[in-house]
Design a protein around this motif. Structure first.
Motif, PDB file in Angstrom:
ATOM      1  N   GLY A   1       0.836  -1.186   0.000  1.00 29.27           N
ATOM      2  CA  GLY A   1       0.000   0.000   0.000  1.00 29.27           C
ATOM      3  C   GLY A   1       0.876   1.242   0.000  1.00 29.27           C
ATOM      4  O   GLY A   1       2.090   1.173   0.219  1.00 29.27           O
ATOM      5  N   ILE A   2       0.256   2.387  -0.244  1.00 26.71           N
ATOM      6  CA  ILE A   2       0.978   3.645  -0.393  1.00 26.71           C
ATOM      7  C   ILE A   2       1.121   4.344   0.950  1.00 26.71           C
ATOM      8  O   ILE A   2       0.159   4.485   1.709  1.00 26.71           O
ATOM      9  N   GLY A   3       2.346   4.807   1.257  1.00 25.00           N
ATOM     10  CA  GLY A   3       2.598   5.618   2.436  1.00 25.00           C
ATOM     11  C   GLY A   3       3.078   7.005   2.054  1.00 25.00           C
ATOM     12  O   GLY A   3       3.329   7.298   0.872  1.00 25.00           O
ATOM     13  N   ASN A   4       3.228   7.854   3.041  1.00 27.57           N
ATOM     14  CA  ASN A   4       3.695   9.217   2.770  1.00 27.57           C
ATOM     15  C   ASN A   4       5.086   9.230   2.163  1.00 27.57           C
ATOM     16  O   ASN A   4       5.413  10.085   1.334  1.00 27.57           O
ATOM     17  N   HIS A   5       5.939   8.265   2.526  1.00 25.50           N
ATOM     18  CA  HIS A   5       7.306   8.272   2.010  1.00 25.50           C
ATOM     19  C   HIS A   5       7.433   7.674   0.611  1.00 25.50           C
ATOM     20  O   HIS A   5       8.520   7.675   0.054  1.00 25.50           O
ATOM     21  N   GLU A   6       6.342   7.176   0.062  1.00 21.24           N
ATOM     22  CA  GLU A   6       6.321   6.815  -1.352  1.00 21.24           C
ATOM     23  C   GLU A   6       5.665   7.890  -2.208  1.00 21.24           C
ATOM     24  O   GLU A   6       5.977   8.009  -3.392  1.00 21.24           O
ATOM     25  N   TYR A   7       4.755   8.655  -1.623  1.00 21.06           N
ATOM     26  CA  TYR A   7       3.877   9.467  -2.451  1.00 21.06           C
ATOM     27  C   TYR A   7       3.979  10.976  -2.243  1.00 21.06           C
ATOM     28  O   TYR A   7       3.975  11.742  -3.212  1.00 21.06           O
ATOM     29  N   ASP A   8       4.053  11.478  -1.031  1.00 23.43           N
ATOM     30  CA  ASP A   8       3.804  12.893  -0.762  1.00 23.43           C
ATOM     31  C   ASP A   8       4.759  13.808  -1.532  1.00 23.43           C
ATOM     32  O   ASP A   8       5.980  13.637  -1.487  1.00 23.43           O
ATOM     33  N   HIS A   9       4.163  14.793  -2.199  1.00 23.43           N
ATOM     34  CA  HIS A   9       4.917  15.716  -3.040  1.00 23.43           C
ATOM     35  C   HIS A   9       4.142  17.019  -3.133  1.00 23.43           C
ATOM     36  O   HIS A   9       3.026  17.137  -2.636  1.00 23.43           O
ATOM     37  N   VAL A  10       4.745  18.023  -3.798  1.00 23.46           N
ATOM     38  CA  VAL A  10       4.141  19.361  -3.836  1.00 23.46           C
ATOM     39  C   VAL A  10       3.823  19.821  -5.251  1.00 23.46           C
ATOM     40  O   VAL A  10       2.793  20.454  -5.489  1.00 23.46           O
ATOM     41  N   THR A  11       4.689  19.521  -6.228  1.00 21.23           N
ATOM     42  CA  THR A  11       4.576  20.155  -7.548  1.00 21.23           C
ATOM     43  C   THR A  11       4.445  19.168  -8.704  1.00 21.23           C
ATOM     44  O   THR A  11       4.699  19.533  -9.847  1.00 21.23           O
ATOM     45  N   GLY A  12       4.063  17.931  -8.427  1.00 21.12           N
ATOM     46  CA  GLY A  12       4.086  16.918  -9.483  1.00 21.12           C
ATOM     47  C   GLY A  12       3.091  17.128 -10.594  1.00 21.12           C
ATOM     48  O   GLY A  12       3.366  16.836 -11.762  1.00 21.12           O
ATOM     49  N   GLY A  13       1.895  17.593 -10.253  1.00 24.48           N
ATOM     50  CA  GLY A  13       0.889  17.819 -11.283  1.00 24.48           C
ATOM     51  C   GLY A  13       0.566  16.567 -12.060  1.00 24.48           C
ATOM     52  O   GLY A  13       0.294  15.510 -11.485  1.00 24.48           O
ATOM     53  N   ASN A  14       0.632  16.639 -13.382  1.00 25.23           N
ATOM     54  CA  ASN A  14       0.235  15.496 -14.198  1.00 25.23           C
ATOM     55  C   ASN A  14       1.254  14.370 -14.207  1.00 25.23           C
ATOM     56  O   ASN A  14       1.021  13.334 -14.837  1.00 25.23           O
ATOM     57  N   LYS A  15       2.373  14.528 -13.534  1.00 19.06           N
ATOM     58  CA  LYS A  15       3.311  13.413 -13.384  1.00 19.06           C
ATOM     59  C   LYS A  15       2.875  12.438 -12.293  1.00 19.06           C
ATOM     60  O   LYS A  15       3.399  11.329 -12.221  1.00 19.06           O
ATOM     61  N   ASP A  16       1.959  12.849 -11.462  1.00 18.50           N
ATOM     62  CA  ASP A  16       1.458  12.021 -10.376  1.00 18.50           C
ATOM     63  C   ASP A  16       0.703  10.826 -10.957  1.00 18.50           C
ATOM     64  O   ASP A  16      -0.343  11.000 -11.581  1.00 18.50           O
ATOM     65  N   PRO A  17       1.200   9.591 -10.786  1.00 19.70           N
ATOM     66  CA  PRO A  17       0.549   8.448 -11.442  1.00 19.70           C
ATOM     67  C   PRO A  17      -0.812   8.100 -10.860  1.00 19.70           C
ATOM     68  O   PRO A  17      -1.541   7.307 -11.452  1.00 19.70           O
ATOM     69  N   SER A  18      -1.169   8.679  -9.716  1.00 17.37           N
ATOM     70  CA  SER A  18      -2.483   8.397  -9.142  1.00 17.37           C
ATOM     71  C   SER A  18      -3.587   9.203  -9.797  1.00 17.37           C
ATOM     72  O   SER A  18      -4.773   8.932  -9.580  1.00 17.37           O
ATOM     73  N   GLY A  19      -3.226  10.221 -10.577  1.00 17.91           N
ATOM     74  CA  GLY A  19      -4.218  11.073 -11.204  1.00 17.91           C
ATOM     75  C   GLY A  19      -4.888  12.048 -10.268  1.00 17.91           C
ATOM     76  O   GLY A  19      -5.929  12.634 -10.609  1.00 17.91           O
ATOM     77  N   ALA A  20      -4.307  12.278  -9.081  1.00 17.23           N
ATOM     78  CA  ALA A  20      -4.902  13.217  -8.133  1.00 17.23           C
ATOM     79  C   ALA A  20      -4.864  14.628  -8.695  1.00 17.23           C
ATOM     80  O   ALA A  20      -3.884  15.027  -9.316  1.00 17.23           O
TER      81      ALA A  20
END
Length: 580
Positions: free
Chosen positions: A350-369
Motif C-alpha cells: 500500500g501507499i505511504g507518505n514516504h512513497e507518495y507525498d509531493h508538492v509540484t508533481g501535477g500530471n506526473k502524479d501516477p495516481s491522477g490526483a
C-alpha cells in the motif's frame, strides 16, 4: 608507483535540511543524518565548504578486494595497509567506476576508517548494473584540509549485469492469476517465465512486458536529479502474468531468458479457492532498509524464516516501503532484500507518505490526483516525504489487481478474507472518488464467501500515543469520514502504521468498546526506527509497546487469530481471536 594529482575548486552548496532525509546507504552501512564525511564539501548539512582552492600530490596505493566479481547479497571484504595517524573522518567509499577520482563526495555509500588499527571493511553487495570501485580518501593539512585519494581498488563487477534480480510476486484480478516481476539491465529480449508442477520439469512458458522510468518522470526534488545519492538508472522492470493456475497448488518457476541467463528456481503456492481452507497472512508497515536499520534486518530474518518453514499465503506491507525518498540505489537495495520473501509469497503493498507525498508533481502524479501536489488540505502534515518520487518507482515496480486505482486503492480475496487497501495520502472525504470506490467495494463483498473483512492504509485512525497537532487532525478526519463507513459494513480489522510502534484496540466504534465494533491495529513496528512517545492511557487500548516485530493473521470461515511477534526472540507479545 603511481602518482595522482587531484585539483579541487571551491564552490558553495546550500541545502535545506530535511527531517525526512535518509542518510543510510545501499551497501549495508548505517549513517546518522548530517554525519557525512568532512570537510563541508561532503557534509551536506552544513551548507558551505572551505573557501580556498588547492592542489596536492598524493601517492595512491592499492585497496585489496576479496573478489572482483560478485553476486547480489555477497559480502566483499576490502583490506589495506593502515595509515599512520589517520584522520577521524577519513573514509572508504564505493563509487561508480565512471566517477572522476576528484569527486570524493560522489559515493553510493561509505564507512569511516576511524583508527590506525582498522585495516578491513565488509560490504554487502547489490547489483547496480555497472562497474564499481572502492576508494580511500584522507584529509590534507593535518586533518584540517580537503580530501585526497590515497588508495583505490580495481574495478569490481557483477557476475552477470543482466542477472534477473528483485524477483517478486503479486495477485492479479482473478484467483487463478499471479504477477511475476523481476529486473535486469536490458530490454533487448522478451522477458520470460518458465513454470510447472515439478522443479525439474518447468513445462509451461509465458512471456511478459517491460517498463522503466527516468528522473524526468518523477515529480520534484532530488528524484529529478541524476547522481549516486539521487536518481540512478533503475534498469528494466519485467512483469509476466501467469494465468489458469490451480488453486492451492505449488508451482515452481524461474525468470529470465536463454540469451541473458535465468534466475534460480523458486516456488509459490497459489491461494485457495475453497472458502473453508485456512490462510495465513503476514502484515506490517514502515520497514525500511536492512541491514542498515537493525529492526528491518531482524524483521526480514524472522519473516524469511516464516515463509521458508510455514505455509504463508501472502504478505501485507501497508506503506513506507523502502524509505528511498529519491535515492534510487536504495530501491535496488530494498528490492534485493525482500526477494527471499517476495519471490515465494505475493508481496502486496500500500501507499505511504514516504512513497507518495509531493508538492509540484501535477500530471506526473501516477495516481491522477488533481492539483499540483495531490491531496493537501489545510489540516494535516502532507509534505514532501517521497523526496519527489510521487509513487513513480512504486507503480513501476509493484503490481496489484486492477479493480481500484493502481496501488493507491484496490482489493482482493485470499481464502475467507477480503482485503481492502485504501490511501490516506489521497482524498478520503465523502465527495472523493476514493470514498465512492471504498463504499462500493465494501457493499459488494460476499460475506458468505469471505466472512472476514480487513481494511488497511498507512496513517493511523487511532493511537493512544501523543500526536502532533497535524497528525491528530488527520486521525480525527479518518474517524469522521471512514470509521462510520467501516462500521456500517461490519469491517472486522482495520490495519494501519505510520507511527513506529504496535497498538491494539478492543472491538470499538467512536472510541467506545462495543460487541460489534472494529478492532484497530497499529503495526508500524517493522524496522525503520521506533517511537518513544508517551501513551495517554485511554480505556479502548488493549495492548501497546514500542518494539520491533511483525504480525500474522490466520483465518478460516469461522475463526480469525491475530498474533504479534517480537523480533528479539520471536515470542508472542500480543494476540486476539475473533469468531463468526
Amino acid at each position: 608507483m603511481k602518482y595522482l594529482v587531484v585539483y579541487l575548486s571551491s564552490f558553495a552548496i546550500f541545502v535545506v535540511a530535511d527531517q525526512h532525509l535518509n542518510s543510510n546507504g545501499p551497501f549495508g552501512k548505517r549513517h546518522s543524518v548530517h554525519d557525512e564525511p568532512s570537510p563541508h564539501s561532503c557534509n551536506r548539512g552544513s551548507g558551505l565548504i572551505l573557501s580556498s582552492a588547492f592542489s596536492t600530490l598524493t601517492t595512491v596505493t592499492t585497496l585489496n578486494v576479496s573478489t572482483t566479481v560478485y553476486v547480489s547479497n555477497e559480502q566483499v571484504n576490502v583490506t589495506w595497509t593502515p595509515m599512520t595517524a589517520p584522520c577521524i573522518d577519513d573514509f572508504i567509499g564505493i563509487y561508480s567506476g565512471e566517477i572522476p577520482l576528484d569527486k570524493a563526495c560522489d559515493y553510493f555509500d561509505y564507512e569511516f576508517t576511524k583508527s590506525e588499527k582498522t585495516n578491513s571493511i565488509s560490504w554487502q553487495m547489490i547489483n547496480l548494473r555497472r562497474p564499481l570501485q572502492f576508494r580511500y580518501y584522507s584529509r590534507d593539512h593535518a586533518c584540517s584540509g580537503n580530501y585526497s585519494l590515497v588508495a583505490q581498488s580495481v574495478l569490481i563487477e557483477p557476475l552477470n549485469y543482466n542477472e534477473p534480480t528483485q524477483i517478486h510476486l503479486a495477485y492479479g484480478d482473478r484467483l487463478d492469476q499471479i504477477f511475476v516481476s523481476y529486473l535486469t539491465n536490458s530490454s533487448q529480449y522478451t522477458p520470460q517465465c518458465q513454470y510447472g508442477l515439478n522443479p525439474l520439469s518447468l513445462e509451461f512458458h509465458q512471456n511478459g512486458t517491460t517498463t522503466t522510468y527516468t528522473a524526468s518522470d518523477m515529480c520534484e526534488g532530488k528524484a529529478n536529479i541524476s547522481g549516486p545519492q539521487t536518481f540512478i538508472d533503475p534498469g528494466y522492470m519485467h512483469t509476466i502474468l501467469l494465468e489458469d493456475l490451480q488453486p492451492g497448488t505449488i508451482y515452481y518457476y524461474r525468470v529470465g531468458n536463454d540469451e541473458l541467463g535465468w534466475s534460480a528456481v523458486y516456488s509459490f503456492t497459489n491461494r485457495p479457492a475453497d472458502k473453508n481452507q485456512g490462510v495465513t497472512l503476514i502484515a506490517f508497515g514502515d520497514m525500511g532498509l536492512s541491514p542498515v536499520e537493525p529492526g528491518a534486518k531482524s524483521t526480514v530474518a524472522r519473516v524469511t524464516t516464516q515463509v521458508l518453514s510455514k505455509n504463508i499465503t501472502c504478505l501485507l506491507h501497508i506503506g513506507d516501503i523502502s524509505y528511498a525518498r529519491g535515492i534510487g540505489a536504495l530501491w535496488d537495495a530494498f528490492m534485493t532484500q525482500i526477494q527471499p520473501i517476495a519471490a515465494r509469497v505475493p508481496y502486496m503493498v500500500g501507499i505511504g507518505n514516504h512513497e507518495y507525498d509531493h508538492v509540484t508533481g501535477g500530471n506526473k502524479d501516477p495516481s491522477g490526483a488533481p492539483g499540483p501536489g495531490g491531496f493537501r488540505p489545510g489540516w494535516g502534515d502532507y509534505g514532501t516525504d517521497s523526496g519527489g518520487e510521487c509513487a513513480v518507482p512504486m507503480v513501476h515496480r509493484f503490481h496489484s489487481p486492477s479493480n481500484g486505482n493502481s496501488l493507491f486503492w484496490y482489493s482482493f480475496d485470499v481464502g475467507a478474507v477480503h482485503v481492502v487497501y485504501y490511501s490516506t495520502e489521497h482524498d478520503f472525504r465523502r465527495s472523493s472518488p476514493q470514498y465512492a470506490w471504498i463504499e462500493q467495494d465494501l457493499r459488494l463483498v460476499n460475506r458468505s464467501r469471505t466472512p472476514w473483512l480487513i481494511v488497511g492504509s498507512h496513517r493511523q485512525m487511532y493511537t493512544s500515543e501523543l500526536e502532533s497537532i497535524e497528525e491528530h487532525e488527520i486521525t480525527m478526519m479518518l474517524q469522521l469520514y471512514l470509521e462510520p463507513l467501516f462500521y456500517q459494513y461490519r469491517v472486522d480489522v482495520n490495519l494501519f502504521a505510520h507511527r513506529h510502534s504496535y497498538e491494539r484496540s478492543c472491538p470499538m466504534y467512536q472510541k467506545k468498546c462495543v460487541a460489534d465494533g472494529i478492532t484497530h491495529v497499529l503495526i508500524g513496528m517493522a524496522g525503520q526506527n521506533l517511537d518513544t512517545g508517551v501513551y495517554s492511557g485511554v480505556p479502548w487500548s488493549q495492548y501497546h509497546d514500542q518494539q520491533f516485530g511483525y504480525t500474522t493473521i490466520f483465518a478460516n470461515q469461522t475463526y480469525l487469530h491475530f498474533t504479534y511477534y517480537h523480533d528479539s526472540d520471536d515470542s508472542i507479545a500480543d494476540q486476539f481471536v475473533l469468531t463468526k
